[in-house]
Design a protein around this motif. Sequence first.
Motif, PDB file in Angstrom:
ATOM      1  N   ASP A 298       0.827  -1.212   0.000  1.00 54.93           N
ATOM      2  CA  ASP A 298       0.000   0.000   0.000  1.00 54.93           C
ATOM      3  C   ASP A 298       0.864   1.267   0.000  1.00 54.93           C
ATOM      4  OD1 ASP A 298      -2.208  -1.655   0.016  1.00 54.93           O
ATOM      5  OD2 ASP A 298      -2.636  -1.357   2.154  1.00 54.93           O
TER       6      ASP A 298
ATOM      7  N   LYS B 106       2.315   1.731  -3.472  1.00 55.57           N
ATOM      8  CA  LYS B 106       1.283   2.243  -4.380  1.00 55.57           C
ATOM      9  C   LYS B 106       1.075   3.742  -4.174  1.00 55.57           C
ATOM     10  CE  LYS B 106      -2.458   0.039  -5.545  1.00 55.57           C
ATOM     11  NZ  LYS B 106      -3.719  -0.732  -5.512  1.00 55.57           N
ATOM     12  N   ALA B 107       1.088   4.174  -2.906  1.00 52.39           N
ATOM     13  CA  ALA B 107       0.911   5.600  -2.613  1.00 52.39           C
ATOM     14  C   ALA B 107       2.074   6.413  -3.185  1.00 52.39           C
ATOM     15  CB  ALA B 107       0.784   5.822  -1.111  1.00 52.39           C
TER      16      ALA B 107
ATOM     17  N   GLN C 220       3.832   5.675  -5.727  1.00 47.97           N
ATOM     18  CA  GLN C 220       3.745   5.651  -7.181  1.00 47.97           C
ATOM     19  C   GLN C 220       2.742   6.672  -7.724  1.00 47.97           C
ATOM     20  OE1 GLN C 220       2.881   1.506  -7.869  1.00 47.97           O
ATOM     21  NE2 GLN C 220       5.052   0.987  -8.110  1.00 47.97           N
ATOM     22  N   GLN C 221       1.910   7.202  -6.862  1.00 49.78           N
ATOM     23  CA  GLN C 221       0.938   8.208  -7.286  1.00 49.78           C
ATOM     24  C   GLN C 221       1.580   9.578  -7.485  1.00 49.78           C
ATOM     25  OE1 GLN C 221      -2.193   7.238  -8.123  1.00 49.78           O
ATOM     26  NE2 GLN C 221      -1.397   5.206  -7.615  1.00 49.78           N
ATOM     27  N   GLN C 222       2.777   9.741  -6.960  1.00 51.16           N
ATOM     28  CA  GLN C 222       3.477  11.014  -7.092  1.00 51.16           C
ATOM     29  C   GLN C 222       4.011  11.166  -8.515  1.00 51.16           C
ATOM     30  OE1 GLN C 222       3.369  13.133  -4.498  1.00 51.16           O
ATOM     31  NE2 GLN C 222       2.233  11.504  -3.449  1.00 51.16           N
TER      32      GLN C 222
END
Length: 146
Positions: free
Chosen positions: A87, A90-91, A93-95
């Motif tokens: 998790d 994934k967070a 990778q949102q950047q």
Amino acid sequence: MSTKMSRFVAVAAASLAIGLGAAYAAQPDGQGGPGGWHHHGHFLQELNQLHSQLKLNPDQEKQWQTALDTMKQNREAGRAAHKQLHDQIKALQQQPILDLNALHDLHEKAEEQRHQAREQTAAAWLAFYNGLNDQQKTIVSTALKQ
């Protein structure tokens, strides 16, 4: 042999060699540990079979249960930590720009936690093994060699 199966065999051999499954709890793959649920059940069957052959006294039985509980707790904690790591990645990778330092830090923290879990589990199994008599150690040795 698949990579997953090879990893399972290597982990199982190493873990059994140091005390009946120490590494089993250490590297969750999100599918119930190395090899998935099928191998989880098979592993527990083998442990139960060995347990019945050892004819443990009450003190040894307590050490067995401590080692088994430690292994199970570390396995569950490892699965939860794996999900948390997934998790967090994934967070990140949102950047728009990946923070490789943060990714590295997450990886290092996860490796440290896995190492601690392996060592804790191994220590519990070794304490159990060291409390066995020579006949019982022979039974364990024979099982490990197979």
